[in-house]
Design a protein around this motif. Structure first.
Motif, PDB file in Angstrom:
ATOM      1  N   SER A 316       0.830  -1.198   0.000  1.00 44.96           N
ATOM      2  CA  SER A 316       0.000   0.000   0.000  1.00 44.96           C
ATOM      3  C   SER A 316       0.870   1.254   0.000  1.00 44.96           C
ATOM      4  CB  SER A 316      -0.914   0.002   1.223  1.00 44.96           C
ATOM      5  OG  SER A 316      -1.658   1.197   1.280  1.00 44.96           O
ATOM      6  N   GLU A 317       0.471   2.235  -0.811  1.00 42.83           N
ATOM      7  CA  GLU A 317       1.261   3.453  -0.940  1.00 42.83           C
ATOM      8  C   GLU A 317       1.327   4.251   0.352  1.00 42.83           C
ATOM      9  OE1 GLU A 317      -0.445   5.508  -4.223  1.00 42.83           O
ATOM     10  OE2 GLU A 317       0.500   4.227  -5.733  1.00 42.83           O
ATOM     11  N   VAL A 318       0.335   4.071   1.247  1.00 48.68           N
ATOM     12  CA  VAL A 318       0.357   4.835   2.494  1.00 48.68           C
ATOM     13  C   VAL A 318       1.525   4.418   3.386  1.00 48.68           C
ATOM     14  CG1 VAL A 318      -2.127   5.242   2.466  1.00 48.68           C
ATOM     15  CG2 VAL A 318      -1.241   3.235   3.648  1.00 48.68           C
ATOM     16  N   PHE A 319       2.024   3.184   3.210  1.00 46.23           N
ATOM     17  CA  PHE A 319       3.139   2.706   4.017  1.00 46.23           C
ATOM     18  C   PHE A 319       4.499   3.039   3.406  1.00 46.23           C
ATOM     19  CE2 PHE A 319       0.096  -0.051   6.228  1.00 46.23           C
ATOM     20  CZ  PHE A 319       0.612  -0.035   7.509  1.00 46.23           C
ATOM     21  N   GLU A 320       4.513   3.460   2.144  1.00 47.15           N
ATOM     22  CA  GLU A 320       5.787   3.616   1.436  1.00 47.15           C
ATOM     23  C   GLU A 320       6.762   4.583   2.107  1.00 47.15           C
ATOM     24  OE1 GLU A 320       7.016   4.626  -3.109  1.00 47.15           O
ATOM     25  OE2 GLU A 320       5.491   3.081  -2.796  1.00 47.15           O
ATOM     26  N   PRO A 321       6.300   5.721   2.695  1.00 45.20           N
ATOM     27  CA  PRO A 321       7.273   6.602   3.359  1.00 45.20           C
ATOM     28  C   PRO A 321       7.975   5.950   4.552  1.00 45.20           C
ATOM     29  CG  PRO A 321       5.216   7.761   2.930  1.00 45.20           C
ATOM     30  CD  PRO A 321       4.964   6.324   2.662  1.00 45.20           C
ATOM     31  N   TYR A 322       7.403   4.870   5.095  1.00 47.21           N
ATOM     32  CA  TYR A 322       7.929   4.285   6.333  1.00 47.21           C
ATOM     33  C   TYR A 322       8.621   2.937   6.123  1.00 47.21           C
ATOM     34  CZ  TYR A 322       4.525   7.804   7.420  1.00 47.21           C
ATOM     35  OH  TYR A 322       3.828   8.990   7.414  1.00 47.21           O
ATOM     36  N   ARG A 350      16.453   3.527  -0.827  1.00 51.69           N
ATOM     37  CA  ARG A 350      15.247   3.234  -0.039  1.00 51.69           C
ATOM     38  C   ARG A 350      15.510   3.460   1.447  1.00 51.69           C
ATOM     39  NH1 ARG A 350      13.039  -2.963   0.748  1.00 51.69           N
ATOM     40  NH2 ARG A 350      11.288  -2.518   2.165  1.00 51.69           N
ATOM     41  N   GLU A 351      16.625   2.967   1.940  1.00 53.75           N
ATOM     42  CA  GLU A 351      16.969   3.105   3.364  1.00 53.75           C
ATOM     43  C   GLU A 351      17.214   4.565   3.735  1.00 53.75           C
ATOM     44  OE1 GLU A 351      20.322   0.544   3.615  1.00 53.75           O
ATOM     45  OE2 GLU A 351      19.145  -1.292   3.374  1.00 53.75           O
ATOM     46  N   VAL A 352      17.881   5.312   2.859  1.00 51.19           N
ATOM     47  CA  VAL A 352      18.152   6.732   3.135  1.00 51.19           C
ATOM     48  C   VAL A 352      16.838   7.505   3.192  1.00 51.19           C
ATOM     49  CG1 VAL A 352      19.197   8.836   2.237  1.00 51.19           C
ATOM     50  CG2 VAL A 352      20.478   6.698   2.186  1.00 51.19           C
ATOM     51  N   ARG A 353      15.910   7.229   2.267  1.00 49.23           N
ATOM     52  CA  ARG A 353      14.620   7.926   2.273  1.00 49.23           C
ATOM     53  C   ARG A 353      13.858   7.656   3.565  1.00 49.23           C
ATOM     54  NH1 ARG A 353      14.057   5.930  -3.018  1.00 49.23           N
ATOM     55  NH2 ARG A 353      14.554   7.471  -4.598  1.00 49.23           N
ATOM     56  N   ILE A 354      13.865   6.410   4.006  1.00 52.05           N
ATOM     57  CA  ILE A 354      13.172   6.074   5.252  1.00 52.05           C
ATOM     58  C   ILE A 354      13.786   6.840   6.421  1.00 52.05           C
ATOM     59  CG2 ILE A 354      12.684   4.224   6.901  1.00 52.05           C
ATOM     60  CD1 ILE A 354      12.595   2.292   4.517  1.00 52.05           C
ATOM     61  N   ALA A 355      15.115   6.880   6.470  1.00 55.85           N
ATOM     62  CA  ALA A 355      15.802   7.604   7.545  1.00 55.85           C
ATOM     63  C   ALA A 355      15.443   9.086   7.510  1.00 55.85           C
ATOM     64  CB  ALA A 355      17.315   7.409   7.429  1.00 55.85           C
ATOM     65  N   LEU A 356      15.399   9.679   6.321  1.00 60.48           N
ATOM     66  CA  LEU A 356      15.049  11.096   6.196  1.00 60.48           C
ATOM     67  C   LEU A 356      13.597  11.341   6.604  1.00 60.48           C
ATOM     68  CD1 LEU A 356      16.852  11.882   2.818  1.00 60.48           C
ATOM     69  CD2 LEU A 356      17.422  12.858   5.049  1.00 60.48           C
ATOM     70  N   ASN A 357      12.692  10.444   6.227  1.00 58.42           N
ATOM     71  CA  ASN A 357      11.290  10.577   6.619  1.00 58.42           C
ATOM     72  C   ASN A 357      11.135  10.461   8.136  1.00 58.42           C
ATOM     73  OD1 ASN A 357      10.339  10.940   3.993  1.00 58.42           O
ATOM     74  ND2 ASN A 357      10.077   8.746   3.645  1.00 58.42           N
ATOM     75  N   HIS A 383      -4.493   5.866  10.628  1.00 59.49           N
ATOM     76  CA  HIS A 383      -4.629   5.953   9.163  1.00 59.49           C
ATOM     77  C   HIS A 383      -3.971   4.743   8.490  1.00 59.49           C
ATOM     78  CE1 HIS A 383      -4.739   7.482   5.121  1.00 59.49           C
ATOM     79  NE2 HIS A 383      -3.416   7.553   5.052  1.00 59.49           N
ATOM     80  N   LEU A 384      -2.786   4.366   8.942  1.00 53.64           N
ATOM     81  CA  LEU A 384      -2.076   3.232   8.344  1.00 53.64           C
ATOM     82  C   LEU A 384      -2.812   1.920   8.594  1.00 53.64           C
ATOM     83  CD1 LEU A 384       1.629   4.102   9.323  1.00 53.64           C
ATOM     84  CD2 LEU A 384       0.564   4.343   7.082  1.00 53.64           C
ATOM     85  N   SER A 385      -3.489   1.807   9.715  1.00 54.06           N
ATOM     86  CA  SER A 385      -4.147   0.541  10.065  1.00 54.06           C
ATOM     87  C   SER A 385      -5.316   0.218   9.147  1.00 54.06           C
ATOM     88  CB  SER A 385      -4.637   0.589  11.515  1.00 54.06           C
ATOM     89  OG  SER A 385      -5.701   1.523  11.656  1.00 54.06           O
ATOM     90  N   THR A 386      -5.791   1.217   8.378  1.00 53.20           N
ATOM     91  CA  THR A 386      -6.927   0.962   7.483  1.00 53.20           C
ATOM     92  C   THR A 386      -6.499   0.268   6.190  1.00 53.20           C
ATOM     93  OG1 THR A 386      -6.695   3.150   6.452  1.00 53.20           O
ATOM     94  CG2 THR A 386      -8.133   2.986   8.389  1.00 53.20           C
ATOM     95  N   ALA A 387      -5.212   0.244   5.918  1.00 55.40           N
ATOM     96  CA  ALA A 387      -4.731  -0.400   4.688  1.00 55.40           C
ATOM     97  C   ALA A 387      -4.832  -1.915   4.816  1.00 55.40           C
ATOM     98  CB  ALA A 387      -3.285   0.011   4.420  1.00 55.40           C
ATOM     99  N   VAL A 396       4.664  -5.018  12.908  1.00 54.86           N
ATOM    100  CA  VAL A 396       6.039  -5.291  12.470  1.00 54.86           C
ATOM    101  C   VAL A 396       6.891  -4.028  12.578  1.00 54.86           C
ATOM    102  CG1 VAL A 396       7.466  -5.861  10.464  1.00 54.86           C
ATOM    103  CG2 VAL A 396       5.413  -7.196  10.939  1.00 54.86           C
ATOM    104  N   ILE A 397       6.359  -2.905  12.070  1.00 55.75           N
ATOM    105  CA  ILE A 397       7.121  -1.653  12.080  1.00 55.75           C
ATOM    106  C   ILE A 397       7.367  -1.179  13.507  1.00 55.75           C
ATOM    107  CG2 ILE A 397       7.080   0.778  11.384  1.00 55.75           C
ATOM    108  CD1 ILE A 397       5.362  -0.118   8.972  1.00 55.75           C
ATOM    109  N   GLY A 398       6.323  -1.213  14.334  1.00 51.88           N
ATOM    110  CA  GLY A 398       6.477  -0.779  15.723  1.00 51.88           C
ATOM    111  C   GLY A 398       7.496  -1.609  16.477  1.00 51.88           C
ATOM    112  N   HIS A 399       7.452  -2.900  16.266  1.00 57.33           N
ATOM    113  CA  HIS A 399       8.410  -3.794  16.925  1.00 57.33           C
ATOM    114  C   HIS A 399       9.838  -3.484  16.489  1.00 57.33           C
ATOM    115  CE1 HIS A 399      10.036  -7.436  18.711  1.00 57.33           C
ATOM    116  NE2 HIS A 399      10.558  -7.771  17.536  1.00 57.33           N
TER     117      HIS A 399
END
Length: 537
Positions: A316-322, A350-357, A383-387, A396-399
């Motif tokens: 889902s595109e909503v997760f892409e920044p993270y 990809r990793e650099v973008r995540i770090a910057l976000n 908002h993310l949980s609706t995807a 997974v991300i929180g952990h």
């Protein structure tokens, strides 16, 4: 192993008679050991011409055999600089085990091959070569292993110093302590090659490969079909290849899927697109359609292509920044041929973008606005949980946020976090294996009632593979974030904010999973939700 094959190659090279023809192949990079025969099938020239050919080294070993100038100790043993005494000890043990296993293998394989090739005389020569190979490999393993342990001990003081200062991180690729500067990385990403440039290069490479291998398709340039409607839906010519059809479907389906396109006509467009793809992607149906038109084709039940299923469920595109663009999604793009360097570059970006976000997301917390940060983080998590699979991806991300923040917050906790991370990986691999086995059993039953179980198992496999990809990517991104070229105080605030963010993500994920409507959704239910337009059609 490469070591055993290298010894095999040395043993074959010791033969007195060489076949110039085979040697020439080896020089051209064929990787085939020189033979002492003149028969292209590998028979011995010392026998009469009527003698039956004797078997040579198996083809699978011949393909692996390196050229003499390509045999390198790094092909077998790791001689990279170890981070500290633990890494040195680990590398040393691995080198010792590799040397022992390869040595025993050469001691076992070479005599057998020698006997198979030249009888008793070959057995004797193979035994000598096997003993020498075993001794050499085991000795090399001991020497390299001891050296790695000593090097690890030597570099431990430096490792302790850098870990305490927290200014540098250990780069697993270069095996050096490095300092990250995210703002400089941002500038380089803007100035240098973009993701689109890399993909365009991969696409051009693929097209060149297609030109060389698909000459037969060019001869059908005047192809006449009874009906061109399905081709028009996909936006391709009747002469389009299977890959071109798949690419067209992927691009259009990604744009008009109702989950991503709120336009009223998106549902109908998606249904037409799926129907056209189901016919044109099946060679027999396509041939019938080309010859007799729509009326002659009974379109199969509409289903989504596996690539679109995967991206709809987990991409889902909503997760892409993270989490960035999932690595596995690149393998579904059929019209690109990536090199290893291109894939590594895309992953780094990809990793650099995540770090910057994350830098932007954590800025309120770093600046001391804790309450505002928590409110914004909770709204984001909801908002993310609706995807699709949003609640599980949040977990997974929180952990991973909490796990990697602990590396910065406490040295003792860092060791525990590393152990937990290794355990998590083992659990994920185990789930992949068990889900794969369950799917296999369901396939063997070949019963309608097992279809849902098979689908559920395959989705679980895909999710766990995605989990591993996200975990590895976030670990590297957070490493860059927490070793950025800023003050120690700011690094500590980022780590605390990241831990808090993980806590909020996990809490929202748990709330969603306790929700009755979410808790009762199986993997198949989630899949049906992603495929709603198709099922309603």
């Amino acid at each position: 192993s490469k070591a055993t094959v290298s010894v095999l190659y040395w043993h074959k090279k010791k033969k007195k008679k060489k076949n110039p023809r085979m040697s020439g192949l080896r020089e051209e990079g064929a990787g085939v050991p020189p033979q002492n025969n003149g028969n292209p099938n590998g028979s011995s020239s010392s026998s009469s011409s009527s003698s039956p050919p004797k078997p040579s080294v198996p083809p699978e070993l011949s393909k692996l055999a390196p050229k003499a100038d390509q045999v390198n100790i790094n092909d077998v043993f790791s001689t990279n600089r170890p981070k500290n005494v633990l890494a040195g000890a680990s590398s040393g043990v691995k080198s010792l085990l590799k040397g022992t296993v390869c040595g025993v293998a050469s001691l076992t394989v070479l005599p057998a091959l020698g006997y198979k090739e030249d009888g008793i005389q070959g057995l004797a020569k193979g035994t000598v070569a096997g003993v020498l190979g075993c001794f050499g490999l085991v000795t090399a393993g001991v020497v390299v292993g001891t050296g790695q342990a000593v090097r690890g001990l030597y570099h431990t003081p430096e490792a302790m110093k850098e870990m305490i200062s927290g200014k540098k991180r250990w780069d697993k690729e270069t095996h050096k302590w490095v300092t990250d500067d995210l703002e400089s990385e941002r500038a380089r990403m803007r100035e240098n090659t973009t993701d689109s440039d890399i993909m365009d290069s991969a696409r051009r490479r693929y097209e060149e490969e297609q030109k060389k291998s698909d000459t037969a398709q060019k001869e059908t340039g005047d192809k006449i079909v009874a009906d061109q409607a399905y081709y028009n839906v996909l936006g391709v010519m009747p002469t389009a290849t299977e890959i071109q059809i798949k690419k067209a479907y992927y691009v259009k389906a990604s744009k008009c899927h109702p989950d991503k396109c709120p336009a009223p006509e998106a549902k109908q467009q998606f249904q037409e697109l799926s129907q056209a793809y189901q016919v044109l992607s099946d060679p027999s149906l396509r041939a019938k359609y080309d010859k007799e038109g729509k009326d002659a084709v009974n379109a199969p039940e509409q289903t989504m292509s596996p690539d679109v299923v995967y991206i709809s469920l987990f991409g889902s595109e909503v997760f892409e920044p993270y989490i960035g663009k999932l690595s596995y999604s690149l393998y579904f793009i059929g019209d690109m041929s990536f090199t290893r360097e291109e894939l590594e570059t895309l992953q780094h970006r990809r990793e650099v973008r995540i770090a910057l976000n994350l830098t932007s997301l954590l800025r309120p917390f770093v600046d001391g606005h804790d309450d505002a940060f928590c409110d914004a983080a909770r709204s984001l998590a909801m908002h993310l949980s609706t995807a699709s699979f949003g609640d599980r991806l949040l977990a997974v991300i929180g952990h991973e946020y909490q796990l990697n923040a602990r590396h910065r917050l406490s040295m003792w906790d860092s060791s525990c976090a590393k152990a937990q991370s290794a355990t998590d990986n083992i659990v994920s691999y185990t789930k992949i294996a068990s889900s794969g086995y369950a799917a296999y059993k369901g396939f063997k039953k070949n019963a309608p009632e097992s279809e849902e179980d098979v689908t559920s198992s395959l989705i679980e496999m895909a999710f766990e593979a995605t989990h591993l990809d996200i975990a590895k990517t976030l670990a590297n991104a957070v490493d860059k974030l927490l070793h950025d070229d800023v003050s120690n105080e700011m690094r500590d605030r980022r780590a605390r904010g990241l831990f808090k963010l993980g806590e909020i993500f996990l809490a929202v994920s748990k709330e969603q999973q306790l929700n009755t409507s979410v808790a009762q959704r199986s993997n198949v239910d989630r899949l049906r939700s992603a495929m709603t337009p198709i099922h309603e059609g």
